[in-house]
Design a protein around this motif. Structure first.
Motif, PDB file in Angstrom:
ATOM      1  N   ALA A   1      51.321 -69.809  19.212  1.00 47.48           N
ATOM      2  CA  ALA A   1      52.261 -70.937  19.170  1.00 47.48           C
ATOM      3  C   ALA A   1      53.605 -70.508  19.726  1.00 47.48           C
ATOM      4  O   ALA A   1      53.878 -69.312  19.859  1.00 47.48           O
ATOM      5  CB  ALA A   1      52.450 -71.402  17.717  1.00 47.48           C
ATOM      6  N   PHE A   2      54.442 -71.462  20.035  1.00 46.33           N
ATOM      7  CA  PHE A   2      55.827 -71.268  20.487  1.00 46.33           C
ATOM      8  C   PHE A   2      55.923 -70.778  21.930  1.00 46.33           C
ATOM      9  O   PHE A   2      57.024 -70.480  22.388  1.00 46.33           O
ATOM     10  CB  PHE A   2      56.614 -70.308  19.566  1.00 46.33           C
ATOM     11  N   GLY A   3      54.790 -70.671  22.639  1.00 42.19           N
ATOM     12  CA  GLY A   3      54.859 -70.229  24.038  1.00 42.19           C
ATOM     13  C   GLY A   3      54.481 -71.315  25.017  1.00 42.19           C
ATOM     14  O   GLY A   3      54.307 -71.048  26.204  1.00 42.19           O
ATOM     15  N   THR A   4      54.372 -72.555  24.538  1.00 42.02           N
ATOM     16  CA  THR A   4      53.921 -73.633  25.431  1.00 42.02           C
ATOM     17  C   THR A   4      55.035 -74.179  26.317  1.00 42.02           C
ATOM     18  O   THR A   4      54.766 -74.732  27.367  1.00 42.02           O
ATOM     19  CB  THR A   4      53.342 -74.826  24.621  1.00 42.02           C
ATOM     20  N   LEU A   5      56.275 -74.061  25.846  1.00 39.55           N
ATOM     21  CA  LEU A   5      57.404 -74.608  26.619  1.00 39.55           C
ATOM     22  C   LEU A   5      58.297 -73.476  27.092  1.00 39.55           C
ATOM     23  O   LEU A   5      58.421 -72.453  26.412  1.00 39.55           O
ATOM     24  CB  LEU A   5      58.241 -75.552  25.736  1.00 39.55           C
ATOM     25  N   SER A   6      58.977 -73.661  28.226  1.00 41.06           N
ATOM     26  CA  SER A   6      59.979 -72.682  28.644  1.00 41.06           C
ATOM     27  C   SER A   6      61.095 -72.681  27.593  1.00 41.06           C
ATOM     28  O   SER A   6      61.276 -73.670  26.863  1.00 41.06           O
ATOM     29  CB  SER A   6      60.564 -73.068  30.001  1.00 41.06           C
ATOM     30  N   GLY A   7      61.832 -71.583  27.522  1.00 42.11           N
ATOM     31  CA  GLY A   7      62.902 -71.492  26.530  1.00 42.11           C
ATOM     32  C   GLY A   7      63.871 -72.665  26.631  1.00 42.11           C
ATOM     33  O   GLY A   7      64.279 -73.243  25.617  1.00 42.11           O
ATOM     34  N   ALA A   8      64.228 -73.033  27.881  1.00 42.11           N
ATOM     35  CA  ALA A   8      65.207 -74.124  28.072  1.00 42.11           C
ATOM     36  C   ALA A   8      64.646 -75.451  27.566  1.00 42.11           C
ATOM     37  O   ALA A   8      65.327 -76.218  26.880  1.00 42.11           O
ATOM     38  CB  ALA A   8      65.581 -74.228  29.546  1.00 42.11           C
TER      39      ALA A   8
ATOM     40  N   ASP B   1      46.142 -77.070  30.433  1.00 39.24           N
ATOM     41  CA  ASP B   1      46.507 -78.481  30.588  1.00 39.24           C
ATOM     42  C   ASP B   1      47.586 -78.946  29.608  1.00 39.24           C
ATOM     43  O   ASP B   1      48.209 -79.984  29.820  1.00 39.24           O
ATOM     44  CB  ASP B   1      45.254 -79.382  30.464  1.00 39.24           C
ATOM     45  N   LEU B   2      47.832 -78.171  28.523  1.00 40.46           N
ATOM     46  CA  LEU B   2      48.858 -78.582  27.546  1.00 40.46           C
ATOM     47  C   LEU B   2      50.147 -77.771  27.693  1.00 40.46           C
ATOM     48  O   LEU B   2      51.076 -77.936  26.887  1.00 40.46           O
ATOM     49  CB  LEU B   2      48.313 -78.436  26.120  1.00 40.46           C
ATOM     50  N   HIS B   3      50.210 -76.905  28.707  1.00 41.86           N
ATOM     51  CA  HIS B   3      51.402 -76.072  28.876  1.00 41.86           C
ATOM     52  C   HIS B   3      52.550 -76.891  29.472  1.00 41.86           C
ATOM     53  O   HIS B   3      52.341 -77.703  30.364  1.00 41.86           O
ATOM     54  CB  HIS B   3      51.081 -74.884  29.796  1.00 41.86           C
ATOM     55  N   ASP B   4      53.752 -76.650  28.946  1.00 44.93           N
ATOM     56  CA  ASP B   4      54.976 -77.286  29.462  1.00 44.93           C
ATOM     57  C   ASP B   4      54.970 -78.803  29.349  1.00 44.93           C
ATOM     58  O   ASP B   4      55.602 -79.487  30.143  1.00 44.93           O
ATOM     59  CB  ASP B   4      55.227 -76.867  30.914  1.00 44.93           C
ATOM     60  N   LEU B   5      54.266 -79.322  28.349  1.00 44.49           N
ATOM     61  CA  LEU B   5      54.227 -80.774  28.121  1.00 44.49           C
ATOM     62  C   LEU B   5      55.157 -81.129  26.980  1.00 44.49           C
ATOM     63  O   LEU B   5      55.048 -80.542  25.897  1.00 44.49           O
ATOM     64  CB  LEU B   5      52.832 -81.196  27.677  1.00 44.49           C
ATOM     65  N   VAL B   6      56.045 -82.081  27.210  1.00 37.56           N
ATOM     66  CA  VAL B   6      56.874 -82.579  26.104  1.00 37.56           C
ATOM     67  C   VAL B   6      56.393 -83.989  25.798  1.00 37.56           C
ATOM     68  O   VAL B   6      56.634 -84.919  26.566  1.00 37.56           O
ATOM     69  CB  VAL B   6      58.370 -82.584  26.486  1.00 37.56           C
ATOM     70  N   VAL B   7      55.659 -84.118  24.680  1.00 35.23           N
ATOM     71  CA  VAL B   7      55.070 -85.411  24.310  1.00 35.23           C
ATOM     72  C   VAL B   7      55.245 -85.652  22.817  1.00 35.23           C
ATOM     73  O   VAL B   7      55.469 -84.718  22.046  1.00 35.23           O
ATOM     74  CB  VAL B   7      53.554 -85.460  24.655  1.00 35.23           C
ATOM     75  N   GLY B   8      55.112 -86.901  22.431  1.00 38.34           N
ATOM     76  CA  GLY B   8      55.111 -87.248  21.012  1.00 38.34           C
ATOM     77  C   GLY B   8      53.704 -87.083  20.440  1.00 38.34           C
ATOM     78  O   GLY B   8      52.751 -86.793  21.183  1.00 38.34           O
TER      79      GLY B   8
ATOM     80  N   VAL C   1      56.224 -82.656  20.256  1.00 37.10           N
ATOM     81  CA  VAL C   1      55.128 -81.864  19.681  1.00 37.10           C
ATOM     82  C   VAL C   1      55.175 -80.424  20.179  1.00 37.10           C
ATOM     83  O   VAL C   1      55.503 -80.161  21.337  1.00 37.10           O
ATOM     84  CB  VAL C   1      53.774 -82.522  20.070  1.00 37.10           C
ATOM     85  N   LEU C   2      54.837 -79.488  19.284  1.00 39.75           N
ATOM     86  CA  LEU C   2      54.473 -78.130  19.704  1.00 39.75           C
ATOM     87  C   LEU C   2      53.012 -77.929  19.324  1.00 39.75           C
ATOM     88  O   LEU C   2      52.649 -78.075  18.150  1.00 39.75           O
ATOM     89  CB  LEU C   2      55.303 -77.067  19.000  1.00 39.75           C
TER      90      LEU C   2
ATOM     91  N   GLY D   1      43.054 -76.468  18.301  1.00 40.42           N
ATOM     92  CA  GLY D   1      41.731 -75.957  17.927  1.00 40.42           C
ATOM     93  C   GLY D   1      41.839 -74.510  17.524  1.00 40.42           C
ATOM     94  O   GLY D   1      42.922 -74.027  17.160  1.00 40.42           O
ATOM     95  N   GLY D   2      40.734 -73.797  17.606  1.00 42.64           N
ATOM     96  CA  GLY D   2      40.725 -72.380  17.277  1.00 42.64           C
ATOM     97  C   GLY D   2      41.295 -71.541  18.422  1.00 42.64           C
ATOM     98  O   GLY D   2      41.661 -72.073  19.477  1.00 42.64           O
ATOM     99  N   ILE D   3      41.323 -70.236  18.197  1.00 45.00           N
ATOM    100  CA  ILE D   3      41.890 -69.335  19.212  1.00 45.00           C
ATOM    101  C   ILE D   3      41.154 -69.469  20.551  1.00 45.00           C
ATOM    102  O   ILE D   3      41.751 -69.288  21.622  1.00 45.00           O
ATOM    103  CB  ILE D   3      41.853 -67.864  18.709  1.00 45.00           C
ATOM    104  N   GLU D   4      39.891 -69.867  20.498  1.00 47.09           N
ATOM    105  CA  GLU D   4      39.143 -70.004  21.771  1.00 47.09           C
ATOM    106  C   GLU D   4      39.722 -71.133  22.630  1.00 47.09           C
ATOM    107  O   GLU D   4      39.448 -71.201  23.823  1.00 47.09           O
ATOM    108  CB  GLU D   4      37.643 -70.184  21.498  1.00 47.09           C
ATOM    109  N   GLN D   5      40.564 -71.988  22.018  1.00 43.68           N
ATOM    110  CA  GLN D   5      41.213 -73.084  22.761  1.00 43.68           C
ATOM    111  C   GLN D   5      42.618 -72.704  23.237  1.00 43.68           C
ATOM    112  O   GLN D   5      43.301 -73.512  23.861  1.00 43.68           O
ATOM    113  CB  GLN D   5      41.341 -74.319  21.861  1.00 43.68           C
ATOM    114  N   SER D   6      43.075 -71.492  22.932  1.00 42.40           N
ATOM    115  CA  SER D   6      44.492 -71.169  23.168  1.00 42.40           C
ATOM    116  C   SER D   6      44.863 -71.150  24.649  1.00 42.40           C
ATOM    117  O   SER D   6      46.029 -71.333  24.989  1.00 42.40           O
ATOM    118  CB  SER D   6      44.879 -69.846  22.488  1.00 42.40           C
ATOM    119  N   GLY D   7      43.884 -70.957  25.534  1.00 44.70           N
ATOM    120  CA  GLY D   7      44.179 -70.999  26.969  1.00 44.70           C
ATOM    121  C   GLY D   7      44.771 -72.336  27.395  1.00 44.70           C
ATOM    122  O   GLY D   7      45.515 -72.410  28.371  1.00 44.70           O
ATOM    123  N   ARG D   8      44.480 -73.403  26.661  1.00 43.84           N
ATOM    124  CA  ARG D   8      45.030 -74.722  27.002  1.00 43.84           C
ATOM    125  C   ARG D   8      46.551 -74.752  26.837  1.00 43.84           C
ATOM    126  O   ARG D   8      47.234 -75.563  27.453  1.00 43.84           O
ATOM    127  CB  ARG D   8      44.397 -75.813  26.121  1.00 43.84           C
TER     128      ARG D   8
END
Ligand SMILES: NC(=O)c1ccc[n+]([C@@H]2O[C@H](COP(=O)([O-])OP(=O)(O)OC[C@H]3O[C@@H](n4cnc5c(N)ncnc54)[C@H](OP(=O)(O)O)[C@@H]3O)[C@@H](O)[C@H]2O)c1
Length: 208
Positions: free
Chosen positions: A130-137, A193-200, A151-152, A180-187
């Protein structure tokens, strides 16, 4: 509650600021502790600088390893015996930067940082990616969004890690959504597909 943040660079410092704004107490460490000292001075009473990485974990319920992927294994080896009663949160993307400034992927396509890190940790460690999906900014500018929180996403195989990372995500000013589980963490990672997404949360749940 108290969280250790090991690594107080670009991302670790943003996570620390957001968690302390939400009321979390922090124990900080970094390679030579200079950046940790600067950050603790900026945050004030809610943050203390530990003597070293092992000391950072003393009294902490959770630890965020805000480290580059290339140093993660050596730091895990250094603190491994202290991790059994902690929640371990890892935001690392499997990237490095070469001498020319090119960003390179360190793992084969299809292999996630989460799956590799899970194999480096002692058996039974409660891990959440967790906490690595968005750039720091983007992380900083999207926290405490209103009227609807951003969402994070996170991934874990462990219910207690899930409950604790949800608390940390809320403390940092976001709405947690489990992918999901750790096997889903690549997303969640770079290229996912969920990286750098800012959504509700409604849109986030429709994407899962
Ligand atoms: N930056 C972002 O926007 C972002 C976004 C999403 C995910 N991430 C992920 O977050 C991780 C950290 O990225 P970053 O940009 O924050 O990197 P960074 O700015 O280079 O910071 C790395 C931190 O790790 C510390 N460190 C290095 N070796 C250490 C050791 N042996 N023990 C303790 N601390 C050590 C450094 O200490 P010193 O300060 O003392 O040098 C520094 O504070 C990476 O895996 C990256 O993929 C970053």
């Amino acid at each position: 509650m108290t969280t250790a943040i090991v690594g107080t660079g670009g991302l670790g410092s943003v996570i620390a600021r957001q968690l302390s704004s939400g009321g979390e107490t922090l124990r900080l460490s970094s390679a030579n502790n200079e950046s940790a000292r600067r950050l603790a001075a900026e945050i004030g009473r809610a943050a203390v600088v530990a003597i070293d990485n092992r000391d950072a974990l003393q009294g902490a319920h959770a630890v965020v390893l805000a480290l580059r992927f290339a140093v993660l294994k050596s730091v895990i080896d250094e603190i491994a015996d202290l991790l059994t009663d902690k929640i371990v949160v890892v935001p690392s993307n499997p990237l490095t930067v070469d001498a020319q400034g090119n960003v390179l992927r360190l793992l084969p396509k299809g292999q996630s940082s989460g799956e590799v890190v899970a194999g480096w940790l002692p058996a039974g460690t409660r891990l959440a990616m967790a906490f690595g999906t968005l750039s720091g900014a983007l992380f900083e500018s999207s926290s405490n969004r209103s009227p609807e929180s951003a969402v994070l996403f996170y991934a874990t195989d462990d219910d207690r890690a899930g409950a604790e990372v949800e608390r940390l995500i809320r403390t940092a000013g976001f709405e947690p959504v489990k992918v999901g589980g750790i096997e889903q963490s690549g997303r969640l990672e770079v290229g996912g597909d969920l990286h750098d997404l800012v959504v509700g949360s409604t849109e986030a749940r429709s994407l899962i």
